[in-house]
Design a protein around this motif. Structure first.
Motif, mmCIF file in Angstrom:
data_model
loop_
_atom_site.group_PDB
_atom_site.id
_atom_site.type_symbol
_atom_site.label_atom_id
_atom_site.label_comp_id
_atom_site.label_asym_id
_atom_site.label_seq_id
_atom_site.Cartn_x
_atom_site.Cartn_y
_atom_site.Cartn_z
ATOM 1 N N GLN A 77 17.227 -67.744 117.889
ATOM 2 C CA GLN A 77 15.998 -68.037 117.525
ATOM 3 C C GLN A 77 15.676 -69.633 117.499
ATOM 4 O OE1 GLN A 77 14.783 -65.817 113.905
ATOM 5 N NE2 GLN A 77 14.428 -64.145 115.019
ATOM 6 N N ALA A 78 16.576 -70.437 117.040
ATOM 7 C CA ALA A 78 16.177 -71.822 116.762
ATOM 8 C C ALA A 78 16.316 -72.587 118.150
ATOM 9 C CB ALA A 78 17.185 -72.375 115.975
ATOM 10 N N ASP A 79 17.407 -71.778 119.090
ATOM 11 C CA ASP A 79 17.588 -72.252 120.495
ATOM 12 C C ASP A 79 16.319 -71.939 121.247
ATOM 13 O OD1 ASP A 79 20.147 -73.306 119.611
ATOM 14 O OD2 ASP A 79 21.082 -71.553 120.620
ATOM 15 N N LEU A 80 15.821 -70.840 120.912
ATOM 16 C CA LEU A 80 14.533 -70.455 121.861
ATOM 17 C C LEU A 80 13.505 -71.255 121.575
ATOM 18 C CD1 LEU A 80 14.792 -66.472 121.615
ATOM 19 C CD2 LEU A 80 14.971 -67.910 123.842
ATOM 20 N N ILE A 81 13.185 -71.422 120.163
ATOM 21 C CA ILE A 81 12.123 -72.429 119.877
ATOM 22 C C ILE A 81 12.256 -73.752 120.355
ATOM 23 C CG2 ILE A 81 10.922 -73.543 117.860
ATOM 24 C CD1 ILE A 81 11.502 -70.828 116.436
ATOM 25 N N ALA A 82 13.716 -74.520 120.429
ATOM 26 C CA ALA A 82 14.039 -75.735 121.132
ATOM 27 C C ALA A 82 13.669 -75.595 122.382
ATOM 28 C CB ALA A 82 15.559 -75.978 120.645
ATOM 29 N N LYS A 83 13.721 -74.548 123.301
ATOM 30 C CA LYS A 83 13.925 -74.669 124.691
ATOM 31 C C LYS A 83 12.140 -74.316 124.716
ATOM 32 C CE LYS A 83 18.255 -73.067 125.700
ATOM 33 N NZ LYS A 83 19.096 -71.743 125.783
ATOM 34 N N GLU A 84 11.526 -73.408 124.156
ATOM 35 C CA GLU A 84 10.252 -73.334 124.390
ATOM 36 C C GLU A 84 9.361 -73.036 122.882
ATOM 37 O OE1 GLU A 84 6.870 -72.462 125.056
ATOM 38 O OE2 GLU A 84 7.980 -72.365 126.974
ATOM 39 N N PRO A 85 8.602 -73.948 122.561
ATOM 40 C CA PRO A 85 7.999 -74.180 121.518
ATOM 41 C C PRO A 85 7.059 -72.919 121.120
ATOM 42 C CG PRO A 85 7.737 -76.178 122.484
ATOM 43 C CD PRO A 85 8.218 -75.304 123.313
ATOM 44 N N ARG A 99 4.123 -66.008 120.409
ATOM 45 C CA ARG A 99 3.318 -66.421 121.560
ATOM 46 C C ARG A 99 4.004 -66.434 122.903
ATOM 47 N NH1 ARG A 99 -1.719 -69.309 121.878
ATOM 48 N NH2 ARG A 99 -1.970 -70.340 123.651
ATOM 49 N N ALA A 100 5.095 -66.938 122.873
ATOM 50 C CA ALA A 100 6.002 -66.760 124.295
ATOM 51 C C ALA A 100 6.012 -65.571 124.792
ATOM 52 C CB ALA A 100 7.408 -67.702 123.906
ATOM 53 N N GLU A 101 6.255 -64.310 123.738
ATOM 54 C CA GLU A 101 6.345 -63.211 124.340
ATOM 55 C C GLU A 101 5.135 -62.541 125.014
ATOM 56 O OE1 GLU A 101 9.193 -60.663 121.500
ATOM 57 O OE2 GLU A 101 8.330 -62.459 120.312
ATOM 58 N N ILE A 102 3.967 -63.145 124.265
ATOM 59 C CA ILE A 102 2.617 -62.637 124.739
ATOM 60 C C ILE A 102 2.430 -63.018 125.945
ATOM 61 C CG2 ILE A 102 0.429 -62.616 124.414
ATOM 62 C CD1 ILE A 102 1.821 -60.947 122.134
ATOM 63 N N LEU A 103 2.721 -64.456 126.065
ATOM 64 C CA LEU A 103 2.676 -65.084 127.316
ATOM 65 C C LEU A 103 3.377 -64.619 128.376
ATOM 66 C CD1 LEU A 103 2.458 -68.958 126.074
ATOM 67 C CD2 LEU A 103 0.526 -67.250 127.060
ATOM 68 N N GLN A 104 4.569 -64.103 128.239
ATOM 69 C CA GLN A 104 5.469 -63.555 129.245
ATOM 70 C C GLN A 104 4.942 -62.396 129.815
ATOM 71 O OE1 GLN A 104 9.712 -63.116 128.072
ATOM 72 N NE2 GLN A 104 9.311 -64.770 126.645
ATOM 73 N N ALA A 105 4.374 -61.479 128.818
ATOM 74 C CA ALA A 105 3.536 -60.094 129.228
ATOM 75 C C ALA A 105 2.616 -60.576 130.262
ATOM 76 C CB ALA A 105 3.215 -59.516 128.052
#
Length: 169
Positions: A77-85, A99-105
């Motif tokens: 999770q920390a890696d994901l946040i570092a790559k995509e806030p 929010r990233a999951e909503i944007l992906q959808a």
């Protein structure tokens, strides 16, 4: 109803002359997942009877799924946040949807832009609050990402507008 036998059908798969280039798939919402492959084969067979189909050799049937934040370890999770806030912003607290999951959808090739389409792809709105916390936040993300007015935000299909004017989020 089957016109030949009179029996009630669970779902209808048909081609009609008054609607060229289309196949009607009716009543498939609930059992659709378990019967998706035979339904697709039948729809293609019906379409092939009416249209000239050519094989697209470059078609890739595998699509990249939405990365689920809640399934990851704390380090992942920390890696994901570092790559995509945007992974650091929880939109749906009950299901831990970011929010990233909503944007992906929203930005997938199918071009979804309704609250229900986000629910179906991410599990947002399915938690104990049933969208009481996240529904307006998801609507705001749709509005921002798709450049829509509040009155253009739909819950589902057709004319299912969620708002009649401005709403404070």
């Amino acid at each position: 109803m089957n016109p030949d036998t009179g029996e009630i059908l669970d779902f209808v798969i048909e081609a009609r002359d008054e609607a060229p280039h289309t196949i009607n798939l009716v009543g498939i919402e609930s059992p659709g997942l378990t019967s998706a492959l035979p339904v697709a084969r039948r729809a293609v067979r019906l379409l092939a009877e009416r249209e000239h189909l050519t094989l697209n050799k470059s078609f890739n049937p595998r699509r990249k799924g939405i990365v689920s934040f809640s399934d990851k370890t704390t380090e992942e999770q920390a890696d994901l946040i570092a790559k995509e806030p945007a992974y650091g912003e929880i939109v749906c607290r009950c299901e831990t949807i970011t929010r990233a999951e909503i944007l992906q959808a929203l930005n997938n090739p199918l071009g979804v832009d309704t609250v229900m389409s986000i629910k179906n792809r991410t599990r947002a709105l399915m938690g104990r609050c049933q969208g009481g916390y996240c529904q307006t936040r998801i609507a705001a993300i749709i509005q921002e990402e798709k450049q829509k007015e509040p009155t253009e935000i739909l819950y589902s299909r057709g004319r299912s507008q969620m708002f009649t004017g401005w709403v404070r989020v």
